[in-house]
Design a protein around this motif. Structure first.
Motif, short mmCIF file in Angstrom:
data_model
loop_
_atom_site.label_atom_id
_atom_site.label_comp_id
_atom_site.label_asym_id
_atom_site.label_seq_id
_atom_site.Cartn_x
_atom_site.Cartn_y
_atom_site.Cartn_z
N GLN A 148 0.63 -1.09 -0.06
CA GLN A 148 0.31 0.40 -0.01
C GLN A 148 0.77 1.61 0.07
OE1 GLN A 148 -2.37 0.15 3.56
NE2 GLN A 148 -3.43 2.23 2.81
N VAL A 149 2.00 1.27 0.81
CA VAL A 149 2.65 2.78 0.90
C VAL A 149 3.66 2.73 -0.41
CG1 VAL A 149 5.01 3.45 2.34
CG2 VAL A 149 2.96 1.76 3.23
N TRP A 150 3.97 1.32 -0.93
CA TRP A 150 4.80 1.21 -2.37
C TRP A 150 3.86 1.80 -3.60
CZ3 TRP A 150 4.64 -1.64 -6.80
CH2 TRP A 150 5.57 -1.54 -7.41
N LYS A 151 2.73 1.33 -3.62
CA LYS A 151 1.76 2.23 -4.72
C LYS A 151 1.06 3.43 -4.61
CE LYS A 151 0.05 -2.50 -5.06
NZ LYS A 151 -0.96 -3.58 -5.29
N LEU A 152 0.97 4.05 -2.77
CA LEU A 152 0.57 5.49 -2.83
C LEU A 152 1.84 5.79 -3.01
CD1 LEU A 152 -1.07 4.94 0.78
CD2 LEU A 152 -2.70 5.68 -1.88
N ALA A 153 2.84 5.71 -2.62
CA ALA A 153 4.42 6.57 -2.95
C ALA A 153 4.50 7.09 -4.45
CB ALA A 153 5.62 6.23 -3.09
N GLN A 154 4.22 5.66 -4.97
CA GLN A 154 3.75 5.67 -7.06
C GLN A 154 2.96 6.88 -7.40
OE1 GLN A 154 4.30 1.53 -7.75
NE2 GLN A 154 6.40 2.10 -8.97
N GLU A 155 1.89 6.31 -7.09
CA GLU A 155 0.97 7.75 -7.12
C GLU A 155 1.23 8.67 -6.27
OE1 GLU A 155 -4.26 8.09 -5.89
OE2 GLU A 155 -2.97 6.29 -5.12
N ALA A 156 1.53 9.22 -5.38
CA ALA A 156 1.67 10.71 -5.01
C ALA A 156 2.78 10.92 -6.01
CB ALA A 156 2.08 10.62 -3.86
N ALA A 157 4.03 10.61 -6.97
CA ALA A 157 5.09 11.15 -7.19
C ALA A 157 4.07 12.01 -8.69
CB ALA A 157 6.01 10.29 -7.67
N ALA A 158 3.39 11.11 -9.16
CA ALA A 158 2.81 11.69 -10.04
C ALA A 158 1.83 12.35 -9.90
CB ALA A 158 2.75 10.43 -11.44
N ALA A 159 0.95 12.98 -9.09
CA ALA A 159 -0.01 13.54 -8.68
C ALA A 159 0.49 15.05 -9.05
CB ALA A 159 -1.21 13.20 -7.49
N PRO A 160 -0.75 15.73 -9.39
CA PRO A 160 -0.24 17.30 -9.30
C PRO A 160 -0.42 17.49 -7.77
CG PRO A 160 -2.58 16.77 -9.68
CD PRO A 160 -2.31 15.40 -9.73
N ALA A 161 0.32 18.74 -7.18
CA ALA A 161 0.87 19.60 -6.00
C ALA A 161 -0.14 20.01 -5.66
CB ALA A 161 1.66 20.56 -5.58
N SER A 162 -1.74 20.07 -6.17
CA SER A 162 -2.85 20.06 -5.52
C SER A 162 -3.73 18.96 -5.12
CB SER A 162 -3.62 21.23 -6.76
OG SER A 162 -3.78 20.72 -7.95
N SER A 163 -3.15 18.32 -5.17
CA SER A 163 -4.19 17.24 -5.45
C SER A 163 -3.47 16.53 -4.42
CB SER A 163 -4.32 16.94 -6.38
OG SER A 163 -5.57 17.63 -6.82
N PRO A 164 -3.17 16.21 -2.52
CA PRO A 164 -1.42 16.00 -2.19
C PRO A 164 -3.00 13.62 -1.89
CG PRO A 164 -2.90 16.94 -0.86
CD PRO A 164 -3.50 17.73 -2.32
N VAL A 165 -2.52 12.99 -2.17
CA VAL A 165 -2.44 11.76 -1.85
C VAL A 165 -2.51 11.35 -0.70
CG1 VAL A 165 -1.53 9.80 -3.00
CG2 VAL A 165 -2.24 10.76 -4.88
N GLY A 166 -3.30 10.47 -0.05
CA GLY A 166 -2.55 9.48 1.07
C GLY A 166 -3.87 10.77 2.36
N ALA A 167 -4.87 11.30 1.79
CA ALA A 167 -5.31 11.49 2.99
C ALA A 167 -6.22 11.42 3.67
CB ALA A 167 -6.21 12.83 2.00
N GLY A 168 -6.21 11.24 5.24
CA GLY A 168 -7.08 9.96 5.81
C GLY A 168 -5.97 8.42 6.35
#
Length: 396
Positions: A61-81
């Motif tokens: 889960q951490v690994w996949k979220l890390a890859q998703e966050a690296a590609a996400a725009p700064a205005s839409s942070p990943v991992g809320a909650g």
């Protein structure tokens, strides 16, 4: 390459560089207070990610979220909650402690945690891409902090991360934030000592008891003794209280003393034979046994948050329950001042429970001053007993 010790500082820099602090609805919070909270927030995020990555199902889960966050725009942070998901019932107590130390609202800390989590995952995603790490390799990189789990309910802090900077590391005590961590650790050790102290040195550990008084009901709770004193006589003639584990839903557990405030509240709520008596306002009061105030003030001490967090967790498992909180004083000083102080202390306990997630509509606070003293005011010990805060279940 960013080192693990540098991550908290990198998280803060990323948040500031991307303007994430300005885009959040922080209301009228003072910028200096927000900056004071950021180191604790960043440390909590890293400790929570390390804890999650230490679990087989959390590693990917951490690994996949890390890859998703690296590609996400700064205005839409990943991992809320995500931090709340990791901490479960520890979340509100930890957030409240950070908010109190920094002088910001608990809601502000919760928002900062979401933003910091996105920044941290983005940084981890960059490291994954740079070094072509697999999920186990990322978990291994985080492993130094897996031995430093986030503290239990109402400890109110996070495990310390190494100091950032080139050259020799400064003393751990040089950081002001670490003094809070040390105080929190003392609280955790004291709580552990309280639990261990209730065991008999000669008691055999037995299998958990099967059910509580509500086993036949639809409630998903059990009270489980973790030691069986009947299997072997104890040396003392006095019966030693047995620690119990309150098994709440979603796998959440509380290890508490059998005669503690939490145990009495839980057993009253879970036992269908115990009803609320609306005709007797003096009946079934439960005294808080581990909350304290500054002398002659209504300011709760940090160690009080542990028990209040436990009580909040129990109340959230019984959503129909309502309680009245009463404050009391000894007979020294002016009666009117005592009455006001007792009400303010009851209100402080109520406010803490609200900040820990209990709806205000389920709580009331009343000050009784010198009424209903339970000990003699002729001795200092008796006066100390009379200066108390108690609660009464008014609806189940």
């Amino acid at each position: 390459m960013t080192t693990l010790a540098e991550m908290p500082a990198q998280i803060q820099q990323t948040m500031e560089a991307r303007g994430l602090l300005q885009t959040q609805a922080l209301g009228d919070e003072q910028p200096a207070a927000v900056q004071h909270a950021l180191p604790r927030v960043s440390e909590l995020v890293m400790t929570s990610l390390a804890e999650l990555a230490s679990q087989p199902e959390g590693r990917d889960q951490v690994w996949k979220l890390a890859q998703e966050a690296a590609a996400a725009p700064a205005s839409s942070p990943v991992g809320a909650g995500l931090v709340k998901e990791v901490l479960v019932d520890r979340f509100h107590g930890t957030v409240h402690a950070i908010a109190t130390a920094a002088g910001v609202r608990a809601t502000t800390v919760a928002k900062l945690l979401d933003v910091a989590t996105g920044a941290a995952l983005g940084l981890l995603g960059g490291l994954v891409a740079e070094h072509n790490w697999s999920a186990p390799q990322l978990a291994h990189w985080l492993r130094p902090h897996q031995a430093e789990p986030v503290l239990a309910p109402l400890a109110g802090g996070v495990a310390p991360l190494a100091a950032v900077g080139a050259g020799p590391e400064p003393s751990w005590f040089a950081s002001r934030s670490n003094w809070l961590l040390m105080a929190v650790s003392v609280v955790a050790v004291a709580e552990l000592g309280y639990i261990i102290g209730t065991r008999s040195a000669d008691a055999d550990v037995a299998a958990p008891a099967a059910t509580s008084a509500a086993a036949g009901s639809n409630r998903q709770y059990t009270a489980i003794p973790v030691a069986n004193l009947a299997t072997k006589p104890v040396a003392s003639a006095t019966t030693v209280p047995v620690p119990v584990v309150l098994k709440l839903k979603d796998g959440v557990r509380q290890v508490i003393g059998a005669t503690s405030t939490e145990s009495k509240l839980y057993q009253f709520l879970v036992d269908p034979s115990k009803g609320v008596d609306p005709t007797d306002p003096t009946k079934d009061w439960i005294g808080f046994d581990r909350i304290y105030f500054d002398s002659n003030k209504a300011t709760l001490t940090n160690e009080s948050l542990w028990q209040l967090s436990n009580v909040a967790s129990i109340l959230k498992r019984f959503p129909d329950a309502k309680i009245k909180i009463g404050g009391y004083t000894d007979n020294t000083g002016q009666p009117l001042s005592n009455l006001r102080l007792s009400k303010d202390r009851a209100q402080a306990a109520l406010d803490a429970l609200v900040s820990l997630g209990v709806p205000t509509s389920r709580l009331t606070a009343v000050g009784y001053g010198v009424l209903d003293n339970i000990a003699s005011n002729d001795t200092e010990e008796g006066r100390a007993v009379n200066r108390r805060v108690s609660m009464q279940v008014v609806q189940k």
